[in-house]
Design a protein around this motif. Structure first.
Motif, PDB file in Angstrom:
ATOM      1  N   UNK A 127       0.870  -1.190   0.000  1.00 48.56           N
ATOM      2  CA  UNK A 127       0.000   0.000   0.000  1.00 48.56           C
ATOM      3  C   UNK A 127       0.902   1.233   0.000  1.00 48.56           C
ATOM      4  N   UNK A 128       0.983   1.977  -1.126  1.00 50.09           N
ATOM      5  CA  UNK A 128       1.850   3.165  -1.153  1.00 50.09           C
ATOM      6  C   UNK A 128       1.236   4.339  -0.374  1.00 50.09           C
ATOM      7  N   UNK A 129       2.028   4.948   0.489  1.00 52.47           N
ATOM      8  CA  UNK A 129       1.561   6.093   1.288  1.00 52.47           C
ATOM      9  C   UNK A 129       2.538   7.250   1.074  1.00 52.47           C
ATOM     10  N   UNK A 130       1.991   8.389   0.652  1.00 53.40           N
ATOM     11  CA  UNK A 130       2.812   9.597   0.481  1.00 53.40           C
ATOM     12  C   UNK A 130       2.749  10.369   1.793  1.00 53.40           C
ATOM     13  N   UNK A 137       7.556  22.102   1.315  1.00 56.05           N
ATOM     14  CA  UNK A 137       8.473  21.601   0.283  1.00 56.05           C
ATOM     15  C   UNK A 137       7.973  20.306  -0.378  1.00 56.05           C
ATOM     16  N   UNK A 138       6.756  19.854  -0.035  1.00 54.63           N
ATOM     17  CA  UNK A 138       6.230  18.597  -0.592  1.00 54.63           C
ATOM     18  C   UNK A 138       6.050  18.713  -2.112  1.00 54.63           C
ATOM     19  N   UNK A 139       6.533  17.709  -2.834  1.00 59.06           N
ATOM     20  CA  UNK A 139       6.399  17.664  -4.314  1.00 59.06           C
ATOM     21  C   UNK A 139       5.426  16.523  -4.640  1.00 59.06           C
ATOM     22  N   UNK A 140       4.146  16.762  -4.354  1.00 59.62           N
ATOM     23  CA  UNK A 140       3.149  15.679  -4.385  1.00 59.62           C
ATOM     24  C   UNK A 140       3.035  15.032  -5.769  1.00 59.62           C
ATOM     25  N   UNK A 141       2.872  15.856  -6.819  1.00 63.30           N
ATOM     26  CA  UNK A 141       2.671  15.292  -8.170  1.00 63.30           C
ATOM     27  C   UNK A 141       3.922  14.540  -8.643  1.00 63.30           C
ATOM     28  N   UNK A 142       5.075  15.181  -8.434  1.00 64.07           N
ATOM     29  CA  UNK A 142       6.336  14.583  -8.907  1.00 64.07           C
ATOM     30  C   UNK A 142       6.618  13.243  -8.216  1.00 64.07           C
ATOM     31  N   UNK A 154      -2.070   2.633  -9.736  1.00 63.88           N
ATOM     32  CA  UNK A 154      -2.868   3.771 -10.218  1.00 63.88           C
ATOM     33  C   UNK A 154      -2.690   4.945  -9.253  1.00 63.88           C
ATOM     34  N   UNK A 155      -2.957   6.155  -9.758  1.00 66.38           N
ATOM     35  CA  UNK A 155      -2.802   7.368  -8.938  1.00 66.38           C
ATOM     36  C   UNK A 155      -3.714   7.316  -7.707  1.00 66.38           C
ATOM     37  N   UNK A 156      -4.947   6.775  -7.889  1.00 64.93           N
ATOM     38  CA  UNK A 156      -5.904   6.739  -6.761  1.00 64.93           C
ATOM     39  C   UNK A 156      -5.514   5.702  -5.690  1.00 64.93           C
ATOM     40  N   UNK A 157      -4.548   4.814  -6.011  1.00 63.15           N
ATOM     41  CA  UNK A 157      -4.100   3.823  -5.010  1.00 63.15           C
ATOM     42  C   UNK A 157      -3.189   4.451  -3.968  1.00 63.15           C
ATOM     43  N   UNK A 158      -2.605   5.628  -4.300  1.00 59.90           N
ATOM     44  CA  UNK A 158      -1.646   6.267  -3.381  1.00 59.90           C
ATOM     45  C   UNK A 158      -2.413   7.077  -2.327  1.00 59.90           C
ATOM     46  N   UNK A 159      -2.107   6.802  -1.057  1.00 63.13           N
ATOM     47  CA  UNK A 159      -2.780   7.507   0.042  1.00 63.13           C
ATOM     48  C   UNK A 159      -1.920   8.698   0.458  1.00 63.13           C
ATOM     49  N   UNK A 160      -2.544   9.867   0.577  1.00 62.92           N
ATOM     50  CA  UNK A 160      -1.843  11.067   1.059  1.00 62.92           C
ATOM     51  C   UNK A 160      -2.005  11.137   2.568  1.00 62.92           C
TER      52      UNK A 160
END
Length: 597
Positions: A127-130, A137-142, A154-160
């Motif tokens: 489970x990827x977690x950002x 300084x967070x570079x969320x998209x990158x 998929x992008x929606x699999x990543x939890x912020x």
């Protein structure tokens, strides 16, 4: 078992594993507000002081899902530093899923990739977690793009999420329930429980942490440790909360602890299988691979009478640190001690510190080195763990040293400095990959001996802290190595001998001699400090004798009277030099370790 989830938290060092674990404990009310503190799971003073996790920590959480079902979650918080990767591999063996934490301000780093591969080898659900998305300084998209490239998700699999503010903790818990599979196991089968950690309690003996794969474990029944064949009564079994909570029985899928009153640490092994005597299993669970130490150093008690105490302390510490390997050895200069194997220099430093704090054992440490293979002209293979194991140069055909493959991830502007550093350490660049326009991965093949001392520190300083480093052993290759001996007044100090590459021997020898000149106290006689390869002296420093003013009492009169006294003193010094021995203070042994600074 459908309501059980076992997962661990993996990431590069300083990406916020312990902080996110704190929020998960708070959210599930596993720990009260009154008892809450930063790094709640890190119970060693050393971990708090340095702000790093040294030991994996298992704890059980209770979580009520939005569908109304109560779930039991077993969380294992793991270390991030490369020296403690064995802790991570053992934690992964006890889980079905992993939270892969990536710092939104730093992006994917070397240990992130290394730990991910470990988890994928065990077929864990990732489970990827950002993390740290609240930082300016967070570079969320990158960083999200980096994670998608790495995992293929998929992008929606990543939890912020944010371990600091608690943002996204609910999403993390929901994802664990929805995505991580429940443990598979047979309740009717014979008991099989994998031991993944242990510790020594001076009142209760050895406490083993396990995960039950099949069957049921009951309090009071007779259990057998499969590999050692030892049988004991299960005096107490239970689950791991902030404190240990006893239970009458535990079934497949659960993570818990067992106390059997074992006092001998040799009778229990991490990776062993627990089964019952009445209904034993046919074969043990395949545990984890044996740890392979990278760096070796001699540990000697300051007082030789403390040798047995040091042995007991190392035995107990080994229970809590399965990556520690040791065997007895002796030295002419230091007496009896142990040859201890470590996964890296930080591991060595931590073990030395833990021996001092937890067991009150002060030790003298010899110069760390790695293992080599020496082949004689008769074709005999000899494993070289200490420089003194190396045979006479006339008998050697070749010496082979261990090589590693290292991944360095950094910003492109530091490529030149990193390449210079690796080339200086006899490295070869094998691959160069741009992960993004702002991140580059360099793959080098390097001799392990060259990265032991100060490589990591130098890498961090030349890249202003941006470069991350990870390595895996690959093979042994021939090398032109020589044994560098340090002599004091012609006598070898075997504890300071080291194996070095011939091209580096001169400057290394000169540095040690200079350092010892600063550290050794003056004697009544001249001390010659020499660095030698075989019979050839390559460096020398001299500590002059302390002079007593013997002519002070001789006032007036002829000069010959003073000369007579000085000649008498000269004879005395000559005699003293023949019978006097040079005492090397403990500080000198410790300081010489920092020679590469």
């Amino acid at each position: 078992m459908k309501e059980i989830r076992n997962f661990c938290v993996i990431a590069h060092i300083d990406h916020g594993k312990s902080t996110l674990s704190d929020r998960l404990l708070e959210y599930t009310q596993t720990i009260s507000e009154r008892k809450m503190q930063d790094q709640a799971l890190d119970d060693m003073d050393l971990e708090r002081e340095r702000g790093i996790t040294i030991k994996s920590h298992a704890i059980q959480l209770n979580y009520k899902h939005t569908n109304g079902v109560d779930y039991v979650m077993n969380l294992i918080d793991t270390p991030g530093h490369v020296d403690f990767s064995y802790e991570v591999s053992r934690s992964i063996a006890a889980c079905e899923g992993a939270l892969l934490l990536v710092d939104a301000s730093q992006g994917i780093q070397a240990q992130t990739i290394s730990n991910l591969y470990l988890a994928l080898e065990h077929d864990l659900e990732i489970i990827p977690v950002l993390n740290k998305v609240d930082m300016e300084s967070a570079m969320i998209e990158e960083v999200s793009d980096q994670v998608i490239d790495l995992l293929g998700c998929e992008l929606e699999d990543i939890i912020h999420a944010s371990g600091k503010t608690g943002l996204g903790v609910q999403d993390v818990l929901t994802a664990i329930v929805d995505r991580v599979p429940s443990p598979k196991g047979d309740l009717q089968a014979p008991l099989q429980a994998l031991i993944f950690d242990s510790l020594f309690n001076s009142f209760r003996g050895v406490i083993a942490y396990f995960k039950i794969v099949n069957g049921v474990m009951k309090k009071g029944e007779k259990v057998r440790f499969f590999n050692t064949g030892k049988e004991y009564l299960a005096d107490e079994i239970g689950i791991l909360k902030m404190d240990m909570e006893p239970r009458k029985e535990l079934s497949a899928g659960h993570v818990g602890y067992i106390i059997t009153g074992i006092k001998e640490s040799k009778e229990i092994k991490v990776g062993d299988t627990i089964t019952t005597v009445a209904y034993p299993c046919e074969k043990g669970i395949e545990g984890f691979e044996e740890v392979k130490p990278m760096v070796f150093a001699g540990f000697y008690p300051i007082d030789n009478d403390d040798f047995e105490d040091l042995r007991d302390s190392l035995e107990k510490l080994q229970l809590n640190d399965a990556a520690l390997v040791y065997e007895p050895e002796s030295s002419a200069a230091l007496g009896f001690g142990f040859r201890v194997g470590f996964l890296g220099m930080l591991h060595l430093e931590i073990v030395q510190e833990r021996l001092s704090r937890e067991y009150d054992q002060e030790v003298i440490t010899t110069i760390p080195n790695v293992s080599y293979f020496c082949y004689t002209k008769k074709g005999v293979e000899i494993k070289i763990n200490t420089p003194n194991d190396l045979p006479d140069p006339t008998m050697i055909d070749r010496v082979e040293e261990p090589y590693i493959r290292s991944q360095i991830i950094s910003k492109p502007e530091y490529i030149g400095a990193i390449m210079n550093l690796c080339m200086d350490k006899r490295g070869t660049l094998t691959k160069q990959t741009y992960l993004t326009t702002e991140r580059i991965e360099l793959t080098f093949e390097l001799p392990l001996a060259e990265i032991v001392f100060d490589f990591y520190d130098k890498l961090k300083s030349i890249s202003r802290g941006y470069a991350s480093f990870d390595y895996t052993p690959i093979d042994f290759r021939p090398a032109d190595l020589v044994r560098l001996d340090i002599k004091l007044n012609g006598d070898n100090v075997d504890a300071m001998s080291s194996l070095v590459h011939r091209s580096k021997s001169d400057p290394f020898g000169r540095r040690i001699c200079k350092k010892l000149k600063e550290l050794l106290p003056k004697q009544q006689f001249v001390i010659a400090i020499q660095a030698a390869i075989g019979q050839k002296i390559i460096a020398r420093e001299t500590i002059s004798a302390m002079r007593k003013d013997v002519t002070a009492k001789c006032y007036g009169g002829d000069i010959t009277r003073k000369r007579k006294l000085l000649e008498k003193q000269k004879k005395g010094k000559k005699k003293m030099r023949q019978i006097g021995s040079v005492q090397v203070p403990q500080k000198a042994f410790l300081e010489v370790l920092k020679i590469n600074d």
